[in-house]
Design a protein around this motif. Structure first.
Motif, PDB file in Angstrom:
ATOM      1  N   LEU A 197      -2.527   5.103   1.094  1.00  0.00           N
ATOM      2  CA  LEU A 197      -3.946   4.848   0.876  1.00  0.00           C
ATOM      3  C   LEU A 197      -4.781   5.536   1.952  1.00  0.00           C
ATOM      4  CD1 LEU A 197      -5.782   1.816  -0.262  1.00  0.00           C
ATOM      5  CD2 LEU A 197      -6.264   2.510   2.073  1.00  0.00           C
TER       6      LEU A 197
ATOM      7  N   THR B  54      -5.469  -3.984   2.821  1.00  0.00           N
ATOM      8  CA  THR B  54      -6.093  -2.832   3.476  1.00  0.00           C
ATOM      9  C   THR B  54      -6.939  -3.293   4.661  1.00  0.00           C
ATOM     10  OG1 THR B  54      -6.191  -1.740   1.327  1.00  0.00           O
ATOM     11  CG2 THR B  54      -7.539  -0.809   3.096  1.00  0.00           C
TER      12      THR B  54
ATOM     13  N   LYS C  73      -6.486  -4.920  -1.700  1.00  0.00           N
ATOM     14  CA  LYS C  73      -7.748  -4.795  -0.960  1.00  0.00           C
ATOM     15  C   LYS C  73      -7.695  -5.566   0.357  1.00  0.00           C
ATOM     16  CE  LYS C  73     -10.097  -6.630  -4.347  1.00  0.00           C
ATOM     17  NZ  LYS C  73      -8.967  -7.007  -5.241  1.00  0.00           N
TER      18      LYS C  73
ATOM     19  N   LEU D 149      -9.168   0.749  -6.147  1.00  0.00           N
ATOM     20  CA  LEU D 149      -7.770   0.606  -5.773  1.00  0.00           C
ATOM     21  C   LEU D 149      -6.975   0.083  -6.938  1.00  0.00           C
ATOM     22  CD1 LEU D 149      -7.224   1.104  -2.784  1.00  0.00           C
ATOM     23  CD2 LEU D 149      -6.888  -1.340  -2.511  1.00  0.00           C
TER      24      LEU D 149
ATOM     25  N   LEU E 128       0.854  -1.187   0.000  1.00  0.00           N
ATOM     26  CA  LEU E 128       0.000   0.000   0.000  1.00  0.00           C
ATOM     27  C   LEU E 128       0.890   1.236   0.000  1.00  0.00           C
ATOM     28  CD1 LEU E 128      -2.847  -0.920   2.518  1.00  0.00           C
ATOM     29  CD2 LEU E 128      -2.674  -1.395   0.069  1.00  0.00           C
TER      30      LEU E 128
END
Ligand SMILES: Nc1ncnc2c1ncn2[C@@H]1O[C@H](COP(=O)(O)OP(=O)(O)O)[C@@H](O)[C@H]1O
Ligand SMILES: [Mg+2]
Lengths: 296, 271
Positions: free
Chosen positions: B33, B56, B53, B225, B30
């Motif tokens: 983000l 996250t 994803k 994303l 990431l």
């Protein structure tokens, strides 16, 4: 064929098997929750016997106080080992953790020899010693009272463990952790606490087995070799199965007694390891083990 | 600022601010983000495979550390509290429940035992009412309550995974691809129930999906994303009208997914 004698031998074997099973439960609880192969199980058992000896002979406590005290020390011991030796190894390779437990075993032998000196001793008698006779179709069978009571105590403890596993919420948490550690975290289970609990419970079982075994045959710093048979029991029963520990414990106790009596003492090991090989060939994950579990 | 739009009016139950995540101290997944979930809202998080994803969600539920991942920059606040340093099981008890990708039911346990295990997520002890609530949303689970979870169908397992979350009545549920591997009819059923849980229990949802059409049907806001960054975000009504989104994520541009990927690589409008 002397059926009465055979019966007596079988009962004695099952009695010894009860102790195997209890120590095996101590191994299985830890393995199931944490996937740690506890090679120190025999030495932890020995430590339990000596701690009981310390309370009962050293401090002169009566058995009704010394036995629970030894079990409490067993729990503390398990908690401390988990916290100081096992938890820091979390995420390391299984072999590294395996070696830690091997090291723990030698450490305990050294510790016991330092504190109590290595020579064998007798534990103060605390099991009833009136001989027991069981009626059978072939006459009255003699049962060694020590073995009978020790084995009965072991079976009571094992039953307690199995019930807790099945019905207690903590037992459910432990089985959940065993099935899927990551998912266990997501449902709010305190996984490190489960690990600690497993070590505590496993060490209490091993201490209990040590006290009972010592009550039958005396204690010495070489008692740890009992652990070898316990490992055979858990591999035969399945590393992660309590029921497997119970069944395999009784089975191996029985086989050893029969082999030792009818073939001679030197055949005992041959027969147990023969059984081990056969079981591994047919069911690599043990009689009751979970399939995906790797071989030891 | 996009975050302002998402949070406008209500306080956010979840605020992720400019986080970076690195696995094994080396692999950065990431890259700055940010996203936010308003109280009681359904927010979708979309993106191709490998976009980050799941990472996250794991950063938010603090499962990352179990996989040698770490949040190396930025911060995450749940219910106005920073989550840094909290153990995953503590965070669950505060009301943030992560339903993992691939269902992850406890296969050796019965349906009921799975729910019992999930009572550890409840703030104070067990709530029998929780079980009834789960069985009300998922009557099928009641019928199968004594079955071993490993023998359930995929749909039933997904119901159980959501049921385990429901028992804790969380403020926020993170759902990672609940439609994965389910038949279209089952997907509809599951999404209807998810929407009902949001409506009736007031549970906010952060929904990760490959199935963008399904996610848009229940979400009010969405983030898209791409390699560890948000590339598009906005209210769902607006995104549904967006040409690029329609083409790439709703499959309405008449191209195959491969063409789209190829096209994307050339166009580079993303970074
Ligand atoms: N535990 C991990 N260790 C190293 N890299 C990982 C790990 N988990 C995921 N990744 C990498 O991070 C990237 C994003 O993965 P993920 O978050 O699972 O994506 P998504 O859920 O969007 O498909 C991928 O390139 C993946 O290979
Ligand atoms: Mg994913």
């Amino acid at each position: 064929m002397d059926w009465l004698f055979l019966f007596e031998v079988a009962i004695a074997g099952l009695g010894a098997g009860g102790l195997y099973a209890l120590a095996a439960v101590g191994f299985v609880v830890v393995y199931k929750a944490t996937r740690v192969v506890n090679m120190a199980i025999g030495e932890i058992l020995m430590l339990g016997a000596f701690v009981f000896f310390g309370f009962a002979s050293g401090l002169g406590w009566p058995p009704w106080a010394a036995v629970p005290a030894a079990l409490v020390v067993g729990g503390l011991f398990g908690g401390v080992v988990e916290r100081t030796m096992i938890r820091p190894m979390l995420g390391e390779s299984p072999i590294a953790v395996f070696m830690i437990t091997v090291g723990l075993g030698s450490l305990l032998v050294g510790l016991v020899e330092l504190v109590w000196s290595p020579e064998p001793r007798r534990l103060p008698a605390f099991l009833p010693d009136a001989p027991i006779f069981l009626p059978t179709p072939w006459g009255e069978a003699y049962v060694s009272p020590k073995t009978a009571y020790a084995s009965a105590a072991a079976l009571v403890l094992i039953t307690g463990f199995m019930l807790a596993f099945r019905y207690w919420r903590g037992g459910v948490a432990l089985r959940a952790t065993a099935t899927d550690r990551g998912a266990a975290y997501t449902v709010g289970i305190n996984v490190p606490l489960v690990f600690a609990t497993a070590w505590i419970a496993g060490s209490v079982a091993a201490f209990g087995a040590g006290v009972l075994l010592g009550a039958i045959g005396g204690i010495s710093s070489t008692m740890g070799v009992f652990g070898l048979s316990v490992l055979v029991v858990v591999i035969v029963g399945g590393l992660d199965s309590l029921l497997g520990a119970l069944v395999a414990g009784l089975l191996i106790g029985l086989l050893e007694a029969l082999a030792g009596t009818f073939l001679g003492g030197e055949y005992k090991l041959l027969v147990t390891f023969g059984l081990l090989v056969v079981v591994l060939l047919i069911r690599p994950y043990g009689l009751f083990g979970t399939r995906e579990i790797e071989r030891l | 600022m996009t975050i302002a739009t998402a949070t406008a009016g209500t306080a956010a139950v979840l605020a992720v601010n400019n986080i970076e995540v690195v696995y094994h101290d080396t692999i950065q997944v990431l890259r700055g983000l940010s996203l936010s979930v308003p109280r009681g809202a359904v927010v979708a998080l979309l993106g191709a495979n490998g976009a980050g994803k799941t990472t996250t969600l794991k950063a938010v539920s603090r499962l990352l550390e179990l996989e040698n991942g770490a949040v190396t920059a930025g911060d995450i606040r749940f219910a106005d509290q920073p989550i840094a340093g909290l153990a995953p099981h503590t965070l669950v008890r505060r009301g943030l429940f992560h339903v993992l990708e691939g269902r992850r039911v406890f296969e050796d346990l019965t349906v009921e035992e799975n729910l019992t295990a999930a009572t550890y997520a409840c703030r104070s002890g067990t709530a029998r009412a929780g079980f009834e609530l789960v069985y009300e949303y998922f009557p099928r689970l009641y019928e199968r309550r004594t079955s071993t979870a490993g023998y359930l169908s995929g749909g039933e397992q997904q119901m159980l995974a959501i049921g385990r979350a429901l028992i804790a009545s969380p403020q926020l549920m993170l759902l990672d691809e609940p439609s994965l591997g389910l038949s279209p009819i089952l997907v509809e059923t599951i999404f209807e129930i998810i929407a009902r849980i949001n409506r009736e229990q007031g549970t906010a949802l952060l929904l990760v999906e490959q199935n963008a059409a399904m996610a848009f049907a229940i979400a009010s806001y969405a983030y898209i994303l791409e390699t560890g960054k948000v590339v598009i975000d906005g209210p769902v009504e607006r995104l549904m009208r967006d040409e690029d989104v329609r083409e790439f994520y709703l499959g309405q541009g008449g191209r195959s997914y491969r063409d789209v990927k190829h096209y994307k690589r050339r166009k580079r409008w993303l970074s």
